[in-house]
Design a protein around this motif. Structure first.
Motif, PDB file in Angstrom:
ATOM      1  N   ALA A   1      40.160  47.492  36.052  1.00 50.11           N
ATOM      2  CA  ALA A   1      39.617  47.011  37.282  1.00 50.11           C
ATOM      3  C   ALA A   1      40.362  46.004  37.835  1.00 50.11           C
ATOM      4  CB  ALA A   1      38.270  46.524  37.178  1.00 50.11           C
ATOM      5  N   MET A   2      41.023  45.003  37.105  1.00 48.66           N
ATOM      6  CA  MET A   2      42.033  43.941  37.514  1.00 48.66           C
ATOM      7  C   MET A   2      43.214  44.855  38.332  1.00 48.66           C
ATOM      8  SD  MET A   2      40.561  40.866  36.656  1.00 48.66           S
ATOM      9  CE  MET A   2      39.325  40.219  35.882  1.00 48.66           C
TER      10      MET A   2
ATOM     11  N   ALA B   1      34.548  43.751  40.375  1.00 45.97           N
ATOM     12  CA  ALA B   1      33.899  44.396  41.313  1.00 45.97           C
ATOM     13  C   ALA B   1      34.180  43.625  42.596  1.00 45.97           C
ATOM     14  CB  ALA B   1      32.556  44.707  41.244  1.00 45.97           C
ATOM     15  N   ALA B   2      33.978  42.445  42.477  1.00 47.72           N
ATOM     16  CA  ALA B   2      34.128  41.320  43.569  1.00 47.72           C
ATOM     17  C   ALA B   2      35.569  41.300  44.177  1.00 47.72           C
ATOM     18  CB  ALA B   2      33.569  39.916  43.402  1.00 47.72           C
TER      19      ALA B   2
ATOM     20  N   ASP C   1      29.642  45.864  45.153  1.00 48.18           N
ATOM     21  CA  ASP C   1      29.194  44.572  45.162  1.00 48.18           C
ATOM     22  C   ASP C   1      28.674  44.215  43.958  1.00 48.18           C
ATOM     23  OD1 ASP C   1      27.585  42.640  46.403  1.00 48.18           O
ATOM     24  OD2 ASP C   1      25.867  43.862  47.106  1.00 48.18           O
ATOM     25  N   PRO C   2      28.975  43.100  43.597  1.00 51.66           N
ATOM     26  CA  PRO C   2      28.228  42.303  42.238  1.00 51.66           C
ATOM     27  C   PRO C   2      26.741  42.283  42.214  1.00 51.66           C
ATOM     28  CG  PRO C   2      30.229  41.214  43.111  1.00 51.66           C
ATOM     29  CD  PRO C   2      29.852  42.224  44.112  1.00 51.66           C
TER      30      PRO C   2
ATOM     31  N   ASP D   1      36.861  33.009  46.613  1.00 48.97           N
ATOM     32  CA  ASP D   1      37.434  33.852  45.454  1.00 48.97           C
ATOM     33  C   ASP D   1      36.640  34.161  44.312  1.00 48.97           C
ATOM     34  OD1 ASP D   1      39.042  34.910  43.745  1.00 48.97           O
ATOM     35  OD2 ASP D   1      40.489  33.237  43.497  1.00 48.97           O
ATOM     36  N   PRO D   2      36.422  35.495  44.106  1.00 50.42           N
ATOM     37  CA  PRO D   2      35.314  35.810  43.096  1.00 50.42           C
ATOM     38  C   PRO D   2      35.947  35.342  41.718  1.00 50.42           C
ATOM     39  CG  PRO D   2      36.613  37.763  44.157  1.00 50.42           C
ATOM     40  CD  PRO D   2      36.731  36.537  44.673  1.00 50.42           C
ATOM     41  N   GLU D   3      37.117  35.354  41.500  1.00 54.75           N
ATOM     42  CA  GLU D   3      37.764  35.008  40.291  1.00 54.75           C
ATOM     43  C   GLU D   3      37.231  33.391  40.047  1.00 54.75           C
ATOM     44  OE1 GLU D   3      41.673  36.064  39.439  1.00 54.75           O
ATOM     45  OE2 GLU D   3      41.545  37.674  40.577  1.00 54.75           O
ATOM     46  N   ASP D   4      36.718  32.694  40.734  1.00 52.24           N
ATOM     47  CA  ASP D   4      36.341  31.330  40.679  1.00 52.24           C
ATOM     48  C   ASP D   4      34.923  31.177  39.920  1.00 52.24           C
ATOM     49  OD1 ASP D   4      38.801  30.498  41.119  1.00 52.24           O
ATOM     50  OD2 ASP D   4      38.267  29.982  43.265  1.00 52.24           O
TER      51      ASP D   4
END
Length: 177
Positions: free
Chosen positions: A7-8, A103-104, A110-111, A173-176
């Protein structure tokens, strides 16, 4: 771990070091126990399975060649299937968290929608467990076990509510998250 790595890569091709850093950042303190070689073993398995391809990219003078991994069409299909999968009543919480992050980041799902799908599955299991408690005769030893299942499911539901609040608030940023 394999699905999270795939996914990444759905967001963008990457080298192992960058993937490991993104996974660690996504998992917070839980990511510190990740074995540095684990990502490379995972990438090798994914390549062998035909889910990723490895390309060599020019690097820095002291690192002339880096391996960059990208998804194959089969890898893309597997990511889509993983994001659609519902795994309650006992999912791996870290894996579910990574699913939301991925997903984000990739915008493949959509998460908040993933949380809603998990909630529906959890509520179905909760109803089944509650009906099973009511069906047991008074004093049955099974009632205690079933009540434990109900309590666990309710705790999982509260955690999903927290996930929904957190992912509903994520704008940047969804990774945050």
């Amino acid at each position: 771990m394999q699905d999270a790595v795939l996914a990444m890569l759905a967001k963008e091709p990457s080298h192992g070091y960058h993937l490991r850093a993104r996974l660690q950042r996504s998992l917070g303190p839980l990511g510190s126990s990740m074995n540095p070689g684990q990502i490379y073993v995972t990438l090798a398995r994914l390549e062998k399975a035909g889910l990723v391809v490895c390309e060599h990219a020019d690097g820095l003078p002291e690192r002339p060649e880096r391996k960059v991994y990208a998804l194959t069409p089969a890898g893309q299909q597997r990511v889509s299937a993983w994001l659609a999968e519902v795994g309650w009543p006992k999912p791996d919480l870290a894996e579910f968290h990574l699913k939301l992050v991925a997903a984000a980041a990739t915008r493949l799902a959509d998460p908040v929608g993933l949380v809603a799908a998990q909630r529906r599955e959890l509520l179905r299991h909760l109803r089944e467990a509650q009906h099973a408690v009511l069906a047991e005769p008074a004093g049955s030893p099974a009632v205690l076990l079933l009540e434990g299942v109900v309590l666990r499911l309710r705790a999982d539901l509260r955690w999903l509510e927290a996930c929904e609040r957190a992912w509903s608030a994520v704008d940047d940023d969804p990774e945050d998250a």
